[in-house]
Design a protein around this motif. Structure first.
Motif, PDB file in Angstrom:
ATOM      1  N   PRO A  30      40.970  30.302  41.025  1.00  0.00           N
ATOM      2  CA  PRO A  30      41.393  30.247  39.621  1.00  0.00           C
ATOM      3  C   PRO A  30      40.412  30.937  38.689  1.00  0.00           C
ATOM      4  O   PRO A  30      39.222  31.079  38.997  1.00  0.00           O
ATOM      5  N   LEU A  31      40.906  31.341  37.530  1.00  0.00           N
ATOM      6  CA  LEU A  31      40.088  32.050  36.554  1.00  0.00           C
ATOM      7  C   LEU A  31      38.844  31.275  36.149  1.00  0.00           C
ATOM      8  O   LEU A  31      37.755  31.843  36.001  1.00  0.00           O
TER       9      LEU A  31
ATOM     10  N   HIS B  39      48.741  34.279  43.412  1.00  0.00           N
ATOM     11  CA  HIS B  39      47.877  33.108  43.521  1.00  0.00           C
ATOM     12  C   HIS B  39      46.449  33.499  43.878  1.00  0.00           C
ATOM     13  O   HIS B  39      46.205  34.218  44.845  1.00  0.00           O
ATOM     14  N   GLY B  40      45.491  33.044  43.068  1.00  0.00           N
ATOM     15  CA  GLY B  40      44.073  33.228  43.377  1.00  0.00           C
ATOM     16  C   GLY B  40      43.517  34.603  43.071  1.00  0.00           C
ATOM     17  O   GLY B  40      42.359  34.876  43.365  1.00  0.00           O
TER      18      GLY B  40
ATOM     19  N   TYR C 239      41.484  40.110  39.505  1.00  0.00           N
ATOM     20  CA  TYR C 239      41.933  41.336  40.178  1.00  0.00           C
ATOM     21  C   TYR C 239      43.225  41.829  39.540  1.00  0.00           C
ATOM     22  O   TYR C 239      43.391  43.030  39.276  1.00  0.00           O
ATOM     23  N   SER C 240      44.154  40.910  39.249  1.00  0.00           N
ATOM     24  CA  SER C 240      45.414  41.267  38.602  1.00  0.00           C
ATOM     25  C   SER C 240      45.175  41.872  37.227  1.00  0.00           C
ATOM     26  O   SER C 240      45.818  42.857  36.846  1.00  0.00           O
ATOM     27  N   VAL C 241      44.263  41.294  36.472  1.00  0.00           N
ATOM     28  CA  VAL C 241      43.930  41.820  35.142  1.00  0.00           C
ATOM     29  C   VAL C 241      43.415  43.255  35.260  1.00  0.00           C
ATOM     30  O   VAL C 241      43.818  44.147  34.500  1.00  0.00           O
ATOM     31  N   SER C 242      42.536  43.499  36.213  1.00  0.00           N
ATOM     32  CA  SER C 242      41.957  44.838  36.372  1.00  0.00           C
ATOM     33  C   SER C 242      43.016  45.849  36.790  1.00  0.00           C
ATOM     34  O   SER C 242      43.014  46.998  36.325  1.00  0.00           O
TER      35      SER C 242
END
Length: 255
Positions: A104-105, A156-157, A161-164
């Protein structure tokens, strides 16, 4: 022109980062097979030396140059040495990526965020900018940023990485908009689940794999070569009218 000739990269110079294994290696091999001189780049010199040797042993053209995409001095050196020794750059494939955390963030921390953004977003921009004048002088070029479906729909998790990867998608569009006047095309590929060392945290988790296969239209895990063909298309004259595109290769996961 015969369609096969539109994929001919003879006389072109390509830099592929993160090319010591997985998707990057497969892309480097595909571009070299079509005639490009490929500069194989990754963090460790011995690893890129081995890949370059494999390519050269097959009668294609490759050089090896170690570079950490989180280190701007190394990125500048990669671009400048390529231009000096090979005469210029026509193709840049920004494939190298980092994901030091899984969870999680709130557990990630500032250090992880800085590292991910530096390697996954700032690094690709820096390399492209260092190659920009060379591409302009050669009449144009192709920049291919390897993003991820995580940049389209977060998994999930993989929050940071998704933001980048979402940022890399938008960066690709901005670059395409600003540099199109110089015939420099910029596109993003968003792979889904590909069997690589980078994805081991997912492929080794039976619960996560079951969830992915339930959502994915094609019940399979991709191989690196499945992404290489798409990169070859975007690198070649066959995609001369394609820029700013965000292309998913995800087995239908995001349908």
């Amino acid at each position: 022109m015969e369609i096969s000739k539109q994929f001919d990269l003879s006389g072109k110079v390509a830099i592929v980062t993160g090319a010591s294994k997985g998707i990057g290696k497969a892309i480097a091999e595909a571009l070299a097979q079509q005639g490009a001189h490929v500069v194989v780049s990754s963090r460790k010199q011995d690893a890129v030396d081995a890949v370059a040797k494999e390519i050269n042993d097959q009668g294609w053209l490759a050089s090896a140059s170690a570079c950490h995409m989180g280190d701007d001095e190394q990125i500048q050196r990669l671009a400048e040495n390529t231009i000096k020794t090979l005469g210029g750059v026509d193709i840049v494939v920004n494939n190298a990526a980092a994901n030091p955390v899984f969870g999680p963030l709130e557990d990630a921390g500032n250090e992880a965020f800085q590292k991910i953004m530096q390697v996954n977003v700032q690094g690709p921009l820096n390399l492209a900018e260092y190659c920009l004048d060379s591409m302009k002088s050669r009449g144009g070029g192709s920049i291919i940023n390897i993003s991820s479906i995580e940049g389209i729909t977060p998994g999930h998790g993989l929050g940071l990485y998704s933001v980048s990867k979402a940022a890399l998608i938008q960066l690709s569009k901005v670059m395409a908009r600003e540099w199109g006047k110089d015939h420099i095309r910029v596109n993003a590929i968003c792979p889904g689940l590909v069997e690589t060392k980078f994805s081991e945290a997912l492929t080794s988790n039976e619960k996560i794999m079951k969830m992915i296969m339930m959502k994915q239209a094609l019940p399979m895990v991709a191989q690196p070569q499945d992404i290489a063909g798409l990169a070859l298309y975007l690198a070649s004259p066959a995609s001369a009218f394609v820029t700013g595109a965000v292309i998913s290769a995800d087995g239908g996961f995001t349908i």
